[in-house]
Design a protein around this motif. Structure first.
Motif, short mmCIF file in Angstrom:
data_model
loop_
_atom_site.label_atom_id
_atom_site.label_comp_id
_atom_site.label_asym_id
_atom_site.label_seq_id
_atom_site.Cartn_x
_atom_site.Cartn_y
_atom_site.Cartn_z
N THR A 80 -12.58 -9.83 4.45
CA THR A 80 -12.34 -9.76 3.01
C THR A 80 -11.41 -8.59 2.71
O THR A 80 -11.61 -7.48 3.21
CB THR A 80 -13.67 -9.55 2.26
N ILE A 81 -10.39 -8.82 1.88
CA ILE A 81 -9.48 -7.74 1.50
C ILE A 81 -10.17 -6.85 0.48
O ILE A 81 -10.54 -7.29 -0.61
CB ILE A 81 -8.16 -8.30 0.95
N LEU A 82 -10.34 -5.57 0.83
CA LEU A 82 -10.97 -4.59 -0.05
C LEU A 82 -9.95 -3.83 -0.87
O LEU A 82 -10.24 -3.35 -1.97
CB LEU A 82 -11.79 -3.60 0.78
N PHE A 83 -8.73 -3.70 -0.33
CA PHE A 83 -7.64 -2.99 -1.02
C PHE A 83 -6.33 -3.57 -0.53
O PHE A 83 -6.17 -3.87 0.64
CB PHE A 83 -7.69 -1.49 -0.72
N SER A 84 -5.38 -3.71 -1.45
CA SER A 84 -4.07 -4.24 -1.09
C SER A 84 -2.99 -3.55 -1.92
O SER A 84 -3.17 -3.32 -3.12
CB SER A 84 -4.04 -5.75 -1.37
N LYS A 85 -1.89 -3.20 -1.26
CA LYS A 85 -0.78 -2.56 -1.96
C LYS A 85 0.52 -3.04 -1.32
O LYS A 85 0.63 -3.05 -0.09
CB LYS A 85 -0.89 -1.04 -1.86
N GLU A 86 1.46 -3.45 -2.11
CA GLU A 86 2.78 -3.87 -1.61
C GLU A 86 3.84 -2.96 -2.18
O GLU A 86 3.80 -2.58 -3.33
CB GLU A 86 3.07 -5.31 -2.01
N ARG A 87 4.81 -2.61 -1.35
CA ARG A 87 5.96 -1.79 -1.76
C ARG A 87 7.21 -2.43 -1.25
O ARG A 87 7.34 -2.77 -0.14
CB ARG A 87 5.89 -0.38 -1.17
N ALA A 107 -0.71 8.42 3.78
CA ALA A 107 0.64 8.18 3.27
C ALA A 107 1.48 7.53 4.35
O ALA A 107 1.18 7.66 5.53
CB ALA A 107 1.28 9.51 2.85
N PHE A 108 2.50 6.82 3.95
CA PHE A 108 3.46 6.29 4.91
C PHE A 108 4.86 6.70 4.47
O PHE A 108 5.11 6.92 3.29
CB PHE A 108 3.33 4.77 5.08
N PHE A 109 5.73 6.81 5.43
CA PHE A 109 7.11 7.21 5.17
C PHE A 109 8.05 6.26 5.89
O PHE A 109 7.79 5.88 7.02
CB PHE A 109 7.36 8.64 5.66
N ASP A 134 16.23 -3.21 1.12
CA ASP A 134 15.41 -4.42 1.10
C ASP A 134 14.18 -4.31 1.98
O ASP A 134 13.70 -5.31 2.50
CB ASP A 134 16.25 -5.62 1.55
N PHE A 135 13.65 -3.11 2.19
CA PHE A 135 12.45 -3.00 3.02
C PHE A 135 11.21 -3.32 2.19
O PHE A 135 11.18 -3.16 0.98
CB PHE A 135 12.34 -1.63 3.68
N LYS A 136 10.17 -3.79 2.87
CA LYS A 136 8.92 -4.14 2.21
C LYS A 136 7.78 -3.67 3.10
O LYS A 136 7.80 -3.90 4.30
CB LYS A 136 8.83 -5.64 1.99
N ILE A 137 6.78 -3.05 2.51
CA ILE A 137 5.60 -2.61 3.24
C ILE A 137 4.37 -3.17 2.53
O ILE A 137 4.19 -2.97 1.33
CB ILE A 137 5.51 -1.08 3.32
#
Length: 71
Positions: A64-71, A42-44, A51-54
């Motif tokens: 090779t990208i195996l998993f990607s998540k944007e918040r 988890a990240f906090f 306007d933050f983006k992670i």
């Protein structure tokens, strides 16, 4: 919250890592994984900026990208 319940139920980390990342910065963590495994974490964000983006990526040895998540 639905994703948390699905993937993180009964999660108790064996290790805890904490660090600060400047706005626009990045951090790269590396670990060799030799067999199929489930990675959970988890990240906090402590600053209350609207306007933050992670971006979170898991890459294989070839990049090779195996998993990607944007918040």
């Amino acid at each position: 919250m639905e994703e948390w319940d699905k993937y993180m139920t009964n999660f108790e980390p064996e290790d805890l890592l904490s660090f600060e990342i400047e706005a626009g910065g990045s951090e790269i963590l590396f670990e060799n994984i030799h067999k199929a495994t489930t990675i959970r974490g988890a990240f906090f964000v402590t600053l209350h900026q609207k306007d933050f983006k992670i971006d979170f990526l898991i890459k294989g040895p070839s990049g090779t990208i195996l998993f990607s998540k944007e918040r």
